[in-house]
Design an enzyme around this catalytic site. Structure first.
Site, PDB file in Angstrom:
ATOM      1  N   HIS A 191      -0.870   0.120  -9.699  1.00 52.74           N
ATOM      2  CA  HIS A 191      -1.618  -0.736  -8.756  1.00 52.74           C
ATOM      3  C   HIS A 191      -2.253  -1.926  -9.481  1.00 52.74           C
ATOM      4  CE1 HIS A 191      -3.957  -0.891  -4.717  1.00 52.74           C
ATOM      5  NE2 HIS A 191      -3.793  -2.111  -5.236  1.00 52.74           N
TER       6      HIS A 191
ATOM      7  N   ARG B 293       0.848  -1.189   0.000  1.00 51.08           N
ATOM      8  CA  ARG B 293       0.000   0.000   0.000  1.00 51.08           C
ATOM      9  C   ARG B 293       0.885   1.242   0.000  1.00 51.08           C
ATOM     10  NH1 ARG B 293      -3.497  -2.621  -1.587  1.00 51.08           N
ATOM     11  NH2 ARG B 293      -5.506  -3.130  -0.664  1.00 51.08           N
TER      12      ARG B 293
HETATM   13  P1  NDP Z   1      -1.792 -11.499   5.050  1.00 55.27           P
HETATM   14  O1  NDP Z   1      -2.720 -10.928   6.057  1.00 55.27           O
HETATM   15  O2  NDP Z   1      -1.972 -12.910   4.628  1.00 55.27           O
HETATM   16  O3  NDP Z   1      -0.287 -11.364   5.543  1.00 55.27           O
HETATM   17  C1  NDP Z   1       0.200 -10.236   6.214  1.00 55.27           C
HETATM   18  C2  NDP Z   1       1.594 -10.505   6.728  1.00 55.27           C
HETATM   19  O4  NDP Z   1       2.121  -9.297   7.290  1.00 55.27           O
HETATM   20  C3  NDP Z   1       1.620 -11.554   7.851  1.00 55.27           C
HETATM   21  O5  NDP Z   1       2.753 -12.378   7.711  1.00 55.27           O
HETATM   22  C4  NDP Z   1       1.733 -10.699   9.123  1.00 55.27           C
HETATM   23  O6  NDP Z   1       2.400 -11.343  10.191  1.00 55.27           O
HETATM   24  C5  NDP Z   1       2.601  -9.560   8.603  1.00 55.27           C
HETATM   25  N1  NDP Z   1       2.441  -8.377   9.459  1.00 55.27           N
HETATM   26  C6  NDP Z   1       1.319  -7.662   9.714  1.00 55.27           C
HETATM   27  N2  NDP Z   1       1.569  -6.667  10.575  1.00 55.27           N
HETATM   28  C7  NDP Z   1       2.877  -6.758  10.881  1.00 55.27           C
HETATM   29  C8  NDP Z   1       3.731  -6.022  11.735  1.00 55.27           C
HETATM   30  N3  NDP Z   1       3.284  -4.991  12.440  1.00 55.27           N
HETATM   31  N4  NDP Z   1       5.020  -6.403  11.816  1.00 55.27           N
HETATM   32  C9  NDP Z   1       5.492  -7.456  11.112  1.00 55.27           C
HETATM   33  N5  NDP Z   1       4.726  -8.203  10.279  1.00 55.27           N
HETATM   34  C10 NDP Z   1       3.436  -7.845  10.172  1.00 55.27           C
HETATM   35  O7  NDP Z   1      -1.859 -10.525   3.779  1.00 55.27           O
HETATM   36  P2  NDP Z   1      -1.618 -10.876   2.237  1.00 55.27           P
HETATM   37  O8  NDP Z   1      -0.308 -11.551   2.104  1.00 55.27           O
HETATM   38  O9  NDP Z   1      -2.802 -11.553   1.657  1.00 55.27           O
HETATM   39  O10 NDP Z   1      -1.588  -9.404   1.607  1.00 55.27           O
HETATM   40  C11 NDP Z   1      -0.650  -8.448   2.019  1.00 55.27           C
HETATM   41  C12 NDP Z   1      -0.986  -7.073   1.443  1.00 55.27           C
HETATM   42  O11 NDP Z   1      -0.690  -7.017   0.057  1.00 55.27           O
HETATM   43  C13 NDP Z   1      -2.464  -6.682   1.501  1.00 55.27           C
HETATM   44  O12 NDP Z   1      -2.829  -6.213   2.774  1.00 55.27           O
HETATM   45  C14 NDP Z   1      -2.564  -5.613   0.428  1.00 55.27           C
HETATM   46  O13 NDP Z   1      -2.357  -4.347   1.027  1.00 55.27           O
HETATM   47  C15 NDP Z   1      -1.414  -5.936  -0.528  1.00 55.27           C
HETATM   48  N6  NDP Z   1      -1.894  -6.325  -1.852  1.00 55.27           N
HETATM   49  C16 NDP Z   1      -1.544  -5.551  -2.940  1.00 55.27           C
HETATM   50  C17 NDP Z   1      -1.933  -5.902  -4.202  1.00 55.27           C
HETATM   51  C18 NDP Z   1      -1.487  -5.111  -5.384  1.00 55.27           C
HETATM   52  O14 NDP Z   1      -1.957  -5.357  -6.493  1.00 55.27           O
HETATM   53  N7  NDP Z   1      -0.578  -4.180  -5.221  1.00 55.27           N
HETATM   54  C19 NDP Z   1      -2.753  -7.096  -4.456  1.00 55.27           C
HETATM   55  C20 NDP Z   1      -3.040  -7.851  -3.266  1.00 55.27           C
HETATM   56  C21 NDP Z   1      -2.628  -7.464  -2.013  1.00 55.27           C
HETATM   57  P3  NDP Z   1       1.785 -12.653  10.899  1.00 55.27           P
HETATM   58  O15 NDP Z   1       1.891 -13.747   9.852  1.00 55.27           O
HETATM   59  O16 NDP Z   1       2.676 -12.884  12.023  1.00 55.27           O
HETATM   60  O17 NDP Z   1       0.360 -12.326  11.225  1.00 55.27           O
HETATM   61  C1  OXD Z   2      -5.658  -5.954  -2.963  1.00 52.56           C
HETATM   62  C2  OXD Z   2      -5.267  -5.040  -4.015  1.00 52.56           C
HETATM   63  O1  OXD Z   2      -5.577  -5.621  -1.793  1.00 52.56           O
HETATM   64  O2  OXD Z   2      -5.657  -5.223  -5.161  1.00 52.56           O
HETATM   65  O3  OXD Z   2      -6.078  -7.073  -3.310  1.00 52.56           O
HETATM   66  O4  OXD Z   2      -4.509  -4.106  -3.754  1.00 52.56           O
END
Ligand code: NDP
Ligand code: OXD
Length: 311
Positions: free
Chosen positions: A274, A226
């Site tokens: 994006h 993001r």
């Molecule tokens: P998940 O919720 O599956 O994974 C999030 C990860 O981040 C987990 O490993 C979590 O740790 C870690 N995390 C969260 N907070 C912290 C913190 N404070 N410190 C350290 N680690 C942290 O999310 P996804 O993998 O499904 O997606 C991640 C992000 O990707 C989405 O939120 C979205 O913003 C972005 N995205 C962007 C897209 C694009 O096209 N650009 C498309 C899809 C997603 P833990 O495992 O320990 O909980």
């Molecule tokens: C998502 C994205 O969060 O598209 O899936 O950014």
């Protein structure tokens, strides 16, 4: 109305969503959000960002399905119903697309393609060397659904991979770091840093000057999570000083990125609009229909957002 789903997000992709549900889950009665539609009895809603007044009007909601993996925009809406489960998007095509994007960009930065571009721009046959993947360390911030899959693909390509998350992980051939205390050690060897964190109060602005200073000099940064993770001025300064050599950004604080934004003309800063990965309507329709079936059967839902954590 028991299996009616309101789609409040589709824009120009409306047709692909209606087609996907018709083909994959014909039992779901799909309605597109629009003026004059009475939404008060509709139990399910698929949404990217809710139009003003949508939530108060949906008085019989059972599940809110986020159209994306990230739910920061939905959670930021004070009118979001508190007692309705919010399910984020997890579907194999979204994961596959992100793995492809991360691999593409890591290879691009690993091979320093900008050096080739510079040589080509002056018609120069300049020898270009780069280390083997096992001599290159890639650090992934966020080892969730997407980060774990991306890490596995990079391991398969032979890179040294490390990951950072909140809780401990044991992933094959991935060196894992957790929590704020281990962040400096994680960063210290991350020559290519990939951000795949959710945007939460804890992670907002995490890609900032102090973090960049902890990376090896000349590192690359890839942000596919993001725009709010990045302090834009800090990246510009780190690139100007040479601390960061190159960056790829898919996401921005303001989207679309304004035409006069300095990033458009920053050397070795690569922009994608994006679209690192996009939810696939067919694969999502199947997932959503399964979740609705679970809800109707009184079973536990998958991928429900923990609102206290923010993801
Ligand atoms: P998940 O919720 O599956 O994974 C999030 C990860 O981040 C987990 O490993 C979590 O740790 C870690 N995390 C969260 N907070 C912290 C913190 N404070 N410190 C350290 N680690 C942290 O999310 P996804 O993998 O499904 O997606 C991640 C992000 O990707 C989405 O939120 C979205 O913003 C972005 N995205 C962007 C897209 C694009 O096209 N650009 C498309 C899809 C997603 P833990 O495992 O320990 O909980
Ligand atoms: C998502 C994205 O969060 O598209 O899936 O950014």
């Amino acid at each position: 109305m028991s299996r009616t789903l309101l789609i409040a997000a589709a824009g120009e992709r409306a047709e692909s969503w209606t087609k996907a549900f018709a083909e994959i889950a014909p039992e779901i009665d799909v309605r597109m959000h629009g003026p004059g539609l009475d939404v008060s009895r509709i139990p399910y809603c698929l949404v990217w960002r809710a139009a003003p007044g949508l939530w108060p009007a949906m008085t019989n909601l059972k599940i809110i399905f986020g159209l994306g993996a990230g739910v920061d925009r939905l959670l930021a809406d004070p009118s979001l119903p508190r007692d309705v489960p919010l399910v984020r998007m997890v579907e194999p095509e979204l994961t596959r697309g992100m793995v492809e994007y991360v691999l593409w960009q890591c290879l691009f930065h690993h091979r320093k393609v900008w050096e080739l571009e510079a040589a080509q721009s002056c018609a120069t046959w300049r020898p270009h060397t780069y280390p083997a993947p096992w001599e290159r360390t890639i650090g992934i911030m966020g080892l969730g659904e997407l980060g774990t899959a991306a890490a596995a693909k990079l391991v398969e390509f032979g890179f040294k991979v490390r990951g950072w998350s909140r809780s401990p992980k044991a992933l094959p051939k991935v060196e894992s770091f957790q929590g704020a205390e281990q962040l400096p050690a994680f960063l210290a060897a991350s020559e290519i840093l990939v951000c795949l964190l959710p945007l939460t109060p804890e992670t907002r602005g995490i890609l900032n000057a102090s973090l960049f200073a902890l990376l090896p000099r000349g590192a690359s940064v890839i942000n596919a999570a993001r725009g709010g993770h990045l302090v834009e001025a800090d990246l510009s300064a780190a690139m100007a000083s040479g601390q960061i050599t190159a960056a790829t950004l898919d996401v921005f604080e303001t989207e679309p990125l304004p035409a006069d934004h300095v990033f458009w003309s920053t050397e070795r800063l690569y922009i994608t609009p994006h679209n690192a990965s996009i939810t696939d309507p067919r694969s999502a329709a199947w997932r959503i229909s399964r979740q609705i079936a679970k809800c109707e059967a009184g079973e536990e839902l998958d991928n429900v957002v923990d609102r206290a954590r923010g993801y």
